[in-house]
Design an enzyme around this catalytic site. Structure first.
Site, PDB file in Angstrom:
ATOM      1  N   GLU A  41       0.835  -1.209   0.000  1.00 43.68           N
ATOM      2  CA  GLU A  41       0.000   0.000   0.000  1.00 43.68           C
ATOM      3  C   GLU A  41       0.872   1.263   0.000  1.00 43.68           C
ATOM      4  O   GLU A  41       1.858   1.341   0.749  1.00 43.68           O
ATOM      5  CB  GLU A  41      -0.841  -0.038   1.280  1.00 43.68           C
ATOM      6  CG  GLU A  41      -1.790   1.110   1.471  1.00 43.68           C
ATOM      7  CD  GLU A  41      -2.603   0.959   2.764  1.00 43.68           C
ATOM      8  OE1 GLU A  41      -2.193   0.168   3.650  1.00 43.68           O
ATOM      9  OE2 GLU A  41      -3.657   1.609   2.877  1.00 43.68           O
ATOM     10  N   LYS A 116      -8.859   2.149  -2.698  1.00 42.41           N
ATOM     11  CA  LYS A 116      -9.193   1.481  -1.446  1.00 42.41           C
ATOM     12  C   LYS A 116     -10.630   1.823  -1.048  1.00 42.41           C
ATOM     13  O   LYS A 116     -11.048   2.987  -1.140  1.00 42.41           O
ATOM     14  CB  LYS A 116      -8.217   1.951  -0.357  1.00 42.41           C
ATOM     15  CG  LYS A 116      -8.293   1.200   0.959  1.00 42.41           C
ATOM     16  CD  LYS A 116      -7.143   1.660   1.882  1.00 42.41           C
ATOM     17  CE  LYS A 116      -7.088   0.895   3.187  1.00 42.41           C
ATOM     18  NZ  LYS A 116      -5.936   1.315   4.012  1.00 42.41           N
ATOM     19  N   CYS A 152      -5.109  -3.390   1.981  1.00 43.05           N
ATOM     20  CA  CYS A 152      -5.056  -3.480   3.449  1.00 43.05           C
ATOM     21  C   CYS A 152      -6.442  -3.671   4.087  1.00 43.05           C
ATOM     22  O   CYS A 152      -7.020  -4.737   3.991  1.00 43.05           O
ATOM     23  CB  CYS A 152      -4.333  -2.254   4.009  1.00 43.05           C
ATOM     24  SG  CYS A 152      -3.589  -2.580   5.646  1.00 43.05           S
TER      25      CYS A 152
END
Lengths: 551, 551
Positions: A41, A116, A152
């Protein structure tokens, strides 16, 4: 298909060097026949970039760096690269200005960008401060293989595993519906004690539940208070962990995708036991803070006590014993063993020492303050003075020789304020600020498992700040086993005094400790960044008011 | 209908006393024939409660306190009370555990609960960390009058006024569609320079645009770094401001709703000019920090310079001159005027002083460090030593007599690191940490507008830290007008060096200042809470990494 996991240790904001590191690995991977390179990330800027994200030039430079990286990328290699992308028309739509993104580089172009979806906003995480939640699903095809992309937190919402939901949806459900062949999770997940086990259990559960292989790629290295432990791993759809990269170091590693399964090219790296893992994390934390701030050498005060002994050992392992200077600063209240224990420790570690008694400076302060203090009794003011003289001497040496001063306080004492602001709290980094005293003992025992690193007298003698004659920690605090359990309940579990008393603790002690934790907030607010190793550390994720009357 | 605005100054977490204050006002208001009592956002716990919200017992206690308040409330009075409500089933739905809520108390019951929709998550605000966004619209009827309820940020998204959207929707649009008679906005909006004018302009625009009268109720009082300035006001549907409560103090005030217009019962309180407002805010900030932390007295170092002169004046106004102790700590590098100017200031203010020369302590440190420092030249280490001796003396006195130490650094010097960690940065509160040096001068000129409070020599002499012979600030920094403009562009506007140079500044200076701002981050991380008075203060809303390589 061959896939290379790049477990990277980026420096925050060092776009140029972070990109070059990725490119070097990409070229090597392409030469070895890799088809897809995975990075963590926000791999271009490092995680967490925090308020650097508010600078438009930083976002522009990141985009330019990404485009350059795409242009320079090996032609036959695809890559997933983390960066922060501007949210176009954010001000029209009333959205946050950025996305936490992954770029798919293919044929020297930025082919797709994934955003994300689940943005952690708790503890040390502030992602809702910067980022807009992206649309789902995130997926692409490479050589006919269908790959899901998660970033994540996107995979930290398996309500079956956790027994509750943290967000309303679970992005991997959509990917399953799309029949992807496997899913990658590109992460920057900070270390806490036991977290690697949780990650592996969680993603094993998710892999089985959604019938999907998962590649988990984590950042490694420390950035200020956060230590990223790496430990990237791969789980097949049956939940078998088929690959694990070593923790606590930058590492590149290639796996193969054959017949709907991942096959490793190397033995699975073992996990570390708890003490070994914690110790390695602390060493990495000190090492990276020093390196990323430009320090080659460090100093610390050696009191002869167990905290400074542990920190000296960590520092010596992090920067090399030859780069560590221990300062002994005895006072008239110091016991003989303080000096001899500290010297023995320094000898065991091979670090340099200097001894500077503080009595002459104590006397000069006493004289300067004699008039103002006349008629008062020796007390906290005089105790703190000794600590501040030591802190000032240490900072003098730090300033003079550009050594990083590492402060040695443990979590238990910082919790109850058993430490002196502008004294022993002085330093650029608080190495064991999140390690409770009982774990300090456990780490020292572990360090001594084969040979005596920490002189045994340091471990066995009763702990004392030695700020007045005959003083012992346990004169004013309960035994550390009791203290640490109470603190854990207050700090980590948010238990009320009544709950803690119901768990078997003494009411007077619980109320005293609760009060101490509360009134020490002003000290903690001014403490050096402390390496976070528990789920609830004082520091960036602890946001408690000072002027408050609760509890 | 009569409505009472309670512009409250709650103490964070002091649920019992905050509730009692509300009840006292409620009883008085009811006796005066008021129908509806308005209180600020989160009035029961005070804003911002921050991580106290993570404690389940705190949420439970707040609910109990609210229920008790409802039971005790005057029967004929309705009230809108701010509290944090648990989000039932949050873990099933994957939502945040709390709402930022307003309870409608009516007939001794909690009749309705409204939830804040727009949750600020930027700068010092972390509402997405704790709260779930509530469903809309929020409205109720009282005596046939239809009232819309908005909570602070809910009215800060008028895209016509701002020229952009911060959120996708504007809650007052829904209320307009429902034909409410008027809307209340219950706020806790921190002071920054010029903010009251923005609030009034914004809500005037909104009132006209949506054809709705608006009552704006703000919290007052300081909580740690945040100063709430009150200044509650009322705008009619034609945009006429018909009522304003004084800023910077707790105040209860009743208005009448007649024929679809608000009519005030008192003259409209005037707004303050910028310097008067800023000064009053700083006084309130110091006063409330001391009071809410339990200090009656304060001390500070008096250098004879302008920063400590301003802070001494603020402190004397905040706590009473008789409660302020100024410490003079001359060194061999201090000029004669430093002492005489400081003494003249103390005399003007009527504060006590003590003088403690630092040379003897300097000598004792020099001797202690002689061996380690041998062969090196006088430099930053020795300069810092002087500052740390002073900081240690001040903390000694603070510890001995339980005086709050107020630190005196201004924003310009904190920005570039022209201050000593564990030295002049010592203190529980940094009173002018967000006031740039040019504004320090402006405030002192303003203080002297009728009589000389700050001795004129303090204002006119060239600023110096006096840490070596003949030292002047401008030896190492540009003129403060230039410095403050560059800093404003870097810190507040996030401009790049190229942009700042394009605006007419010298490249060498801009690059030097940019670098200084970056490398001073480790100092700011350990600074005392500083009273925020600009849109971008160092402190809780400034989250910059330390170990980073950008810029």
């Amino acid at each position: 298909m061959k896939i290379t996991i790049a477990q990277l240790n980026p420096t925050i904001g060092d776009l140029r060097n972070n990109a070059e590191t990725i490119l070097t690995i990409a070229i090597e991977a392409a030469n070895n026949g890799t088809n897809l390179l995975l990075t963590p990330e926000l791999s271009l800027c490092g995680y967490p970039p925090r308020d650097l994200l508010l600078k438009p030039e930083f976002i522009d430079a990141m985009r330019s760096e990404l485009e350059q990286l795409a242009a320079d990328f090996p032609e036959n290699l695809s890559g997933l690269i983390g960066f922060a992308e501007r949210n176009q028309n954010a001000e029209e739509k009333g959205e946050k200005p950025l996305y936490n993104s992954i770029a798919l580089i293919q044929n020297n172009q930025i082919k797709q960008v994934f955003h994300k979806h689940l943005l952690p906003t708790y503890d040390v995480f502030d992602e809702a401060r910067y980022f807009q939640s992206g649309e789902l699903p995130n997926h692409f095809k490479l050589n006919g293989i269908h790959i899901g992309v998660t970033i994540c937190e996107d995979l930290w919402n398996d309500e079956e595993f956790w027994g509750k939901r943290a967000y309303s949806m679970n992005p991997i459900a959509d990917l399953t519906a799309l029949n992807v062949d496997f899913t990658v999770n590109l992460s920057a997940s900070p270390y806490t004690i036991g977290k690697q086990r949780i990650r592996e259990r969680m993603l094993t559960h998710t892999a089985i539940r959604f019938d999907q292989p998962i590649i988990y790629v984590n950042q490694v290295g420390a950035n200020d208070d956060l230590i990223f432990d790496g430990g990237s791993f791969v789980v097949n759809r049956d939940g078998i962990l088929c690959d694990r990269v070593p923790q606590m170091k930058a590492y590149n590693h290639t796996i193969c995708w054959e017949n709907q399964r991942f096959v490793s090219t190397e033995p699975i790296a073992p996990t570390l036991d708890q003490s070994a893992e914690l110790y390695a994390a602390l060493v990495l934390g000190v090492q990276d803070y020093a390196r990323k701030c430009g320090f080659k050498q460090a100093l610390l005060g050696l009191s002869g006590g167990i905290d400074s002994a542990l920190v000296a050992t960590i520092a010596a392992d992090a920067l090399g014993a030859e780069n560590i200077l221990g300062i002994l600063m005895p006072s008239p209240y110091s016991s003989d063993h303080s000096i001899s224990d500290a010297k023995q420790l320094a000898q065991n570690l091979g670090i340099k020492t200097q001894t500077t008694p503080i009595e002459p400076v104590m006397k000069s302060y006493d004289e300067s303050l004699a008039e103002i203090f006349s008629g008062t009794e020796f007390g906290i003011a005089e105790e703190n003075l000794q600590s501040r003289i030591r802190g000032t001497l240490l900072m003098g040496i730090s300033n003079k020789f550009n050594y990083l001063l590492i402060t040695t306080g443990n979590k238990s004492e910082i919790a109850v304020g058993y430490c002196t602001l502008y004294g022993d709290m002085n330093g650029g980094l608080a190495a064991i600020a999140d390690v409770p005293k009982t774990k300090v003992y456990a780490l020292c025992e572990w360090l001594n498992r084969t040979t005596e690193v920490i002189p045994s007298n340091i471990i066995t003698k009763p702990p004392s700040a030695e700020l007045k004659p005959g003083q012992l920690d346990q004169d004013s605090l309960p035994d550390y086993e009791i203290l640490d359990d109470i603190l854990d309940r207050i700090v980590q579990n948010h238990e009320s005094p009544d709950q803690i008393i119901a768990a078997g603790h003494d009411r007077t002690i619980v109320e005293k400790i609760s009060r101490l934790v509360k009134i020490a907030e002003f000290k903690r607010r001014q403490s050096a960044p402390g390496l976070k190793v528990t789920d609830r550390a004082f520091g960036t994720g602890w946001r408690m008011p000072i002027a408050q009357r609760w509890g």
